[in-house]
Design a protein around this motif. Structure first.
Motif, short mmCIF file in Angstrom:
data_model
loop_
_atom_site.label_atom_id
_atom_site.label_comp_id
_atom_site.label_asym_id
_atom_site.label_seq_id
_atom_site.Cartn_x
_atom_site.Cartn_y
_atom_site.Cartn_z
N LEU A 193 0.83 -1.17 -0.02
CA LEU A 193 0.07 -0.08 0.11
C LEU A 193 0.82 1.24 -0.08
N ALA A 194 1.92 1.17 0.84
CA ALA A 194 2.86 2.49 0.84
C ALA A 194 3.45 2.66 -0.48
N ILE A 195 3.88 1.50 -1.19
CA ILE A 195 4.34 1.77 -2.75
C ILE A 195 3.26 2.49 -3.53
N ALA A 196 1.92 2.02 -3.43
CA ALA A 196 0.92 2.61 -4.14
C ALA A 196 0.90 3.93 -3.94
N LEU A 197 0.96 4.38 -2.48
CA LEU A 197 0.83 5.78 -2.11
C LEU A 197 1.91 6.67 -2.69
N LEU A 198 3.24 5.78 -2.58
CA LEU A 198 4.46 6.85 -3.20
C LEU A 198 4.29 7.13 -4.67
N GLY A 199 3.37 6.38 -5.08
CA GLY A 199 3.33 6.91 -6.87
C GLY A 199 4.20 5.77 -7.69
N THR A 200 4.83 4.80 -7.19
CA THR A 200 5.88 4.00 -7.89
C THR A 200 5.08 2.77 -8.11
N TRP A 201 3.68 2.67 -8.16
CA TRP A 201 3.07 1.35 -8.36
C TRP A 201 3.54 0.50 -9.63
N GLU A 202 3.57 1.21 -10.73
CA GLU A 202 3.78 0.70 -11.94
C GLU A 202 5.36 0.20 -12.06
N HIS A 203 6.17 1.13 -11.82
CA HIS A 203 7.40 0.51 -11.97
C HIS A 203 7.74 -0.54 -10.90
N SER A 204 7.30 -0.53 -9.83
CA SER A 204 7.45 -1.26 -8.80
C SER A 204 6.89 -2.88 -9.27
N MET A 205 5.75 -2.68 -10.23
CA MET A 205 5.17 -4.17 -10.49
C MET A 205 6.04 -4.59 -11.64
N ARG A 206 6.81 -3.53 -12.32
CA ARG A 206 7.93 -4.17 -13.42
C ARG A 206 8.93 -4.93 -12.62
N ALA B 85 19.82 -8.25 -17.06
CA ALA B 85 19.81 -8.13 -15.41
C ALA B 85 19.28 -9.27 -14.77
N ILE B 86 18.27 -9.92 -15.47
CA ILE B 86 17.93 -11.29 -14.80
C ILE B 86 18.90 -12.27 -14.88
N PHE B 87 19.58 -12.41 -16.06
CA PHE B 87 20.62 -13.29 -16.09
C PHE B 87 21.52 -12.97 -15.21
N ALA C 237 18.47 -6.99 -5.20
CA ALA C 237 19.53 -6.42 -4.99
C ALA C 237 20.24 -6.05 -6.55
N MET C 238 20.31 -7.34 -7.12
CA MET C 238 20.97 -7.24 -8.33
C MET C 238 19.98 -6.76 -9.61
N VAL C 239 18.92 -7.22 -9.61
CA VAL C 239 18.03 -6.79 -10.59
C VAL C 239 17.85 -5.40 -10.46
N VAL C 240 18.08 -4.52 -9.08
CA VAL C 240 18.26 -3.14 -9.15
C VAL C 240 19.34 -2.61 -9.66
N VAL C 241 20.54 -2.99 -9.52
CA VAL C 241 21.99 -2.57 -10.17
C VAL C 241 21.71 -2.90 -11.54
N GLY C 242 20.85 -3.84 -11.97
CA GLY C 242 20.85 -4.34 -13.28
C GLY C 242 20.01 -3.14 -14.19
N ALA C 243 19.67 -2.12 -13.65
CA ALA C 243 19.01 -0.91 -13.99
C ALA C 243 20.33 -0.31 -14.91
N ALA D 234 17.79 -2.78 -17.12
CA ALA D 234 16.38 -3.70 -16.38
C ALA D 234 15.43 -2.47 -16.51
N GLY D 235 15.59 -1.29 -16.60
CA GLY D 235 14.53 -0.41 -16.25
C GLY D 235 14.12 -0.30 -14.87
N ALA D 236 12.64 0.31 -14.75
CA ALA D 236 11.80 0.50 -13.78
C ALA D 236 12.46 1.19 -12.53
N LEU D 237 12.46 0.45 -11.39
CA LEU D 237 12.71 1.29 -10.25
C LEU D 237 14.11 1.59 -10.27
#
Lengths: 364, 635
Positions: B431-444, B507-509, B574-580, B584-587
């Motif tokens: 719910l906090a993620i939704a309130l922060l306005g980062t829903w879509e990127h979080s879902m990705r 990033a996934i790899f 942690a890695m998916v995020v560095v994968g940006a 990797a996009g998103a967050l």
């Protein structure tokens, strides 16, 4: 302090230890009289020591014996407050241990009471000599002095030549000798033994028991010895306390426990003890009958029954059992045989037993 | 006549699978009806983001007149900066021959000639790669961070080791610190400590302090209680027992704590470059963002070499028998090594001689290009199939489902796996993620993490079971796992980037190859620690080895496997995020953008917070049976 006549005496009165979050409150209510299992169920507290009282005189070997979980290890730790008792009074050398300040308590542990542990508790990173000298080191004794003292003690316990070894290079029995030496090095008046030999092989255990008897003869400390092994208790103890579920069931000399068990629990315990090795002639002496010849061999009342067999077989006359010059009674061959055959149990005169503890050391 | 027999079930019992299937069906139906409604599309101008951006503007304006900054935060910054420059200046003052000599000497003392040779060769390689200066900067950064971590962490760890109450207080905090992806620390630190070396040191310190505390506490706790009691029974004060019993007995485990701290710091210093900390990180980040393996490979190798050298040194210290005092000959050799380096320093050129460097940037780029083009068929096939069949549908599912449906699904799943409280925590995070306005990127990001985790677990279980069953295979795999676990995280991006270019799949790899080793290890250890007597009993009852695995070993290793799943998730996130950095996009991308574009700072900051929330959520969902070693069982 050492010169004080009762410096090695221990007195315990109404000692309680209840583990758990609201131990104090349990103690103040009638719940404390519940059986341990019921109490745990009801309050979540575990009573380990329940209303224990006893006295140990200076130089005595006092054995506390019980099965595992009977609270004997907790009891011995309460004596120097390694575990803080919940209630009760403890005196060592006349000093109130529970009232002692932390500094005073440290003094007591440093100079008056030392302990030998079941799993040795040696420091693996120190050489044997430094383990033995540890107690002196924390008192602030200089290196040369404490090493000299430790070397003396090492030869006392028969570990000459092992000073520079590390504990894990020694066998279990030798490690416990190090533990013993560490406890002796601080010259305590009281030594506490918490099942020191239960982790050792039977043969080594016997050696170590003999070692303790020898040390007791040589250095004469007051000893409180915890064990779950009845034969060890009988061998070492001048007096033995039997514990069950945190409480003391009976305190007495080996002779009293074997000859007059206080209840079925103790009786069950001592059932397999060869009684002729523990009981003395006093237990089976009877008043002479009319016309019975009183010129047979005389034996002191504290003679073990098994040791009277020789005299009985060399003379057909009844043995005169004497206490000094006074005739206590007589024992003939029939009495001995029926005792050995186990037919005397009902005939024992319990009330007549006031055998003094110190003379009744069993087969050492 | 026959109907009576069939239609009289005295009591109808619902089979166990009906309820879960029913609920799942319910979700599918709800999704089909409400698909496309209640979505929360991303808006990079969202007011939440703007508010944070404004906060930063305000802080930047008032950094030197607000009392909190003036009298507190700025002093910390100045102190850390002073420490860093002291170390940096010292290391530079030694000159390259001096530093190599001193490191060789220390390594000799730590572990003899092999370790010393490794250290000398390793430090020379920094010069050969042409990265001497960057390496020294990194070393100074790591040294400052590790020093601070230890100065703060070891006393705290000792305290936690001695007191159950303190341990209970620390454990949840450390838990959260350890599931935070490294990116998440950076934005708040930049906010409070500005950018540059001090902020980098502090970020690195925060990231590397949990193992210092945790392992120290564990080491102290594991000290034989009889030894402690024996010491107390002889009248030792608490301080005496601590100094003479606890610390010496905890020594070798504490060396491992220091080692872990160094390894964590090494993997963080690279990321710290995003807030302008100096060192090897800059080459790596530059290489990553331009997809040029040639730029990042030497710097990556240098970090790995540094990690291996320091690891070998610390592990040797941990393993050394404290009874064997360092011999005089070792001291002489060490003195000669250090002395030779220091004497040579003024005689040799100040800079590492240029003719001793090798520049391989273009060659490596060529090799990578060749690999990319010649394997293009294979890699793009894998990539595309995977994206079209798995990633895209799943991502569509997550982003087009109404937010309340996702929240309900998370609640139900977490409830079922972990119980009420974790489920409510997970829901609150979502719910906090939704309130922060980062829903879509979080879902990705969630999609990417979910896919990577599933693949990681499948591979990890297979390899772990294989290793537990065949000793020869395990013996072959162990050193590989050991090596993999000393490598800083971003190193895994290198092969991924070389093979797949910049895409989400890269990033996934990377996160799969990053997270598989610990999962394999946990699974193998879990199966191997099943008591031999139980295995013997099952075998003597006539179980086949398959039955043994399914009916005895796997069920009994359940806790270890759950822990492996949880570890896998935390590491993958942690890695998916560095994968940006590699597409990797998103967050993760929002965070990186936040550092590079001042106007997007707010978005990056909030994305960092969302990542932490996502991490906590995933952790809670998979917490399962009390998998985290609780205070009574060691931290």
């Amino acid at each position: 302090m050492r010169e004080s006549p009762d410096s090695g005496a221990i007195g315990v009165e109404g000692l309680w230890k209840i583990f758990g979050p609201r131990a104090e409150r349990v103690l103040d209510s009638d719940d404390r009289f519940l059986e341990p299992g019921a109490l745990r169920e009801k309050t979540g507290c575990t009573p380990a020591v329940r209303d224990v009282s006893f006295e140990v005189s200076p130089g005595e070997v006092f054995v506390v014996m019980g099965l595992s979980g009977s609270g004997k290890s907790t009891l011995v730790r309460c004596l120097t407050r390694l575990i803080e008792p919940t209630a009760g009074r403890i005196t060592i050398g006349g000093e109130d241990v529970r009232a002692a300040s932390p500094a005073r308590l440290r003094e007591l542990r440093r100079h008056h009471v030392s302990m030998v542990f079941q799993h040795f508790g040696l420091l693996p990173h120190r050489r044997v000599i430094d383990n033995v000298a540890y107690g002196l080191e924390i008192q602030g004794t200089g290196k040369a002095a404490r090493h000299a003292r430790a070397a003396d003690i090492l030869s006392l316990v028969g570990l000459d030549g092992h000073a520079d070894s590390y504990p894990d290079q020694l066998s279990g029995g030798m490690q416990q000798r190090v533990g013993l030496a560490r406890a002796l090095a601080v010259e305590p008046q009281v030594m506490l033994f918490d099942e020191p030999f239960s982790a050792l092989d039977p043969l080594i255990r016997r050696d170590m028991q003999a070692e303790v008897v020898r040390l007791h003869r040589e250095v004469g400390k007051t000893m409180v010895f915890i064990t779950h092994d009845l034969s060890e208790a009988l061998k070492l103890g001048e007096r033995i306390a039997i514990m069950r579920a945190g409480a003391i069931v009976q305190i007495g000399t080996p002779e009293e426990l074997v000859g007059a068990p206080a209840d079925d629990y103790v009786a069950d315990f001592v059932r397999d003890v060869p009684r002729s090795h523990v009981l003395t002639l006093r237990w089976i002496a009877r008043p002479p009958e009319e016309g019975e010849p009183l010129d047979g061999p005389a034996l002191p009342a504290v003679t073990l029954i098994k040791d009277a067999i020789g005299a009985a077989s060399s003379s057909s006359r009844p043995i005169r059992v004497v206490d000094g010059d006074e005739l206590v009674g007589v024992v003939d061959r029939v009495d001995l045989l029926s005792f050995l055959a186990g037919q005397d149990v009902s005939g024992l005169d319990v009330s007549g037993s006031d055998a003094s503890g110190s003379d009744a050391v069993a087969t050492a | 006549m026959s109907s009576t027999a069939v239609s009289t079930p005295s009591r109808f019992r619902v089979p166990g699978w009906v309820a879960p299937t029913g609920i799942a069906l319910l979700f599918v139906v709800a999704y089909l009806i409400f698909q496309g409604t209640g979505t929360l599309p991303h808006n990079s101008e969202a007011p939440q983001f703007a508010a944070v951006t404004e906060l930063r503007e305000w802080i930047d304006d008032h950094r030197n007149d607000n009392p909190v900054f003036l009298y507190f935060l700025n002093y910390i910054r100045i102190f850390v900066e002073a420490l860093f420059s002291l170390l940096q200046t010292t290391l530079y003052a030694l000159g390259w021959p001096g530093l190599i000599g001193v490191m060789g000497a220390l390594a000799w003392l730590a572990g003899g000639w092999r370790v010393a040779l490794g250290a000398v060769a390793g430090f020379c390689s920094f010069g050969v790669f042409g990265l001497w200066q960057a390496s020294v900067d990194t070393l100074a950064l790591v040294a400052s961070a590790v020093l601070l971590s230890l100065v703060i962490g070891i006393p705290l760890g000792v305290w936690a080791g001695l007191s159950v109450r303190v341990r209970k207080l620390f454990t949840p905090v450390l838990d959260v610190m350890q599931i935070m992806p490294h990116f998440a620390y950076l934005a708040p630190l930049a906010l409070f400590f500005h950018i540059g070396a001090p902020a980098g040191v502090i970020a690195t310190m925060i990231y590397s302090i949990p193992p210092a505390i945790r392992i120290t506490a564990l080491a102290i706790q594991r000290v034989s209680p009889t030894a402690v009691e024996a010491s107390a029974s002889l009248g030792a004060t608490r301080a005496q027992t601590l100094l003479k019993v606890h610390l010496p007995l905890a020594r070798s485990t504490m060396a491992l704590a220091i080692n872990q701290t160094i390894m964590m710091a090494l993997s963080m210093v690279v990321i710290a470059n995003l807030i302008s900390a100096p060192g090897l990180g800059s080459d790596i980040i530059r290489g990553l963002s331009r997809a040029q393996v040639g730029i990042m490979l030497p710097a990556g190798l240098a970090i790995v070499v540094m990690a291996v050298v320091l690891d070998r040194m610390m592990v040797s210290v941990a393993k050394r028998d404290p009874r064997n005092k360092i011999g005089r000959s070792s001291l002489v050799v060490a003195a000669v090594l250090a002395g030779a380096g220091l004497i040579a320093a003024p005689l040799l050129p100040r800079e590492w001689p240029a003719n001793l460097t090798i520049n391989l940037v273009s060659e490596i780029n060529d090799v990578v290009l060749w690999a990319e083009t010649s394997w293009f068929g294979v890699t793009s096939f894998i990539k595309d199939t995977f994206s079209n069949l798995v990633l895209n549908p799943l991502e569509h599912l997550f982003t087009s489902a109404p937010w309340w449906l996702v929240a309900a699904a998370v609640l139900v799943v977490a409830w079922r796996i972990s119980g009420v409280r974790p489920a409510l925590t997970a829901l609150a995070c979502l719910l906090a993620i939704a309130l922060l306005g980062t829903w879509e990127h979080s879902m990705r990001t969630l999609t990417t993490v979910a896919v990577a985790v599933v693949v990681t677990l499948v591979i990890g279980l297979l390899l772990g079971v294989a290793a537990a069953r065949w000793d020869t295979y395990s013996a072959f795999q162990r050193p590989l796992l050991d090596a993999a676990q000393t490598m800083p995280s971003f190193v895994y991006l290198l092969p991924a980037l070389a093979l797949f270019g910049t895409t989400r799949f890269t990033a996934i790899f990377a996160s799969i190859i990053f997270a598989v080793p610990p999962v394999v290890r946990l699974v193998e250890d879990g199966i191997r620690t099943v008591p031999a007597t139980v295995v013997e009993a099952a075998t003597s009852a006539g179980s086949t080895s398959g039955q043994l695995l399914w009916k005895v070993q796997l069920p009994m290793a359940r806790r270890a496997i759950l822990l492996a799943a949880n570890q896998g998730i935390v590491m993958t996130l942690a890695m998916v995020v560095v994968g940006a950095l590699v597409g990797a996009g998103a967050l993760g991308y929002d965070v990186v953008l936040g550092f590079s574009q001042r106007t997007d700072f707010g978005m990056g900051f909030v994305a960092g917070v969302a990542m932490v929330l996502l991490g906590v959520m995933l952790d809670r969902i998979t917490q399962g049976a009390d998998r985290r070693p609780s205070p009574t069982k060691g931290m």
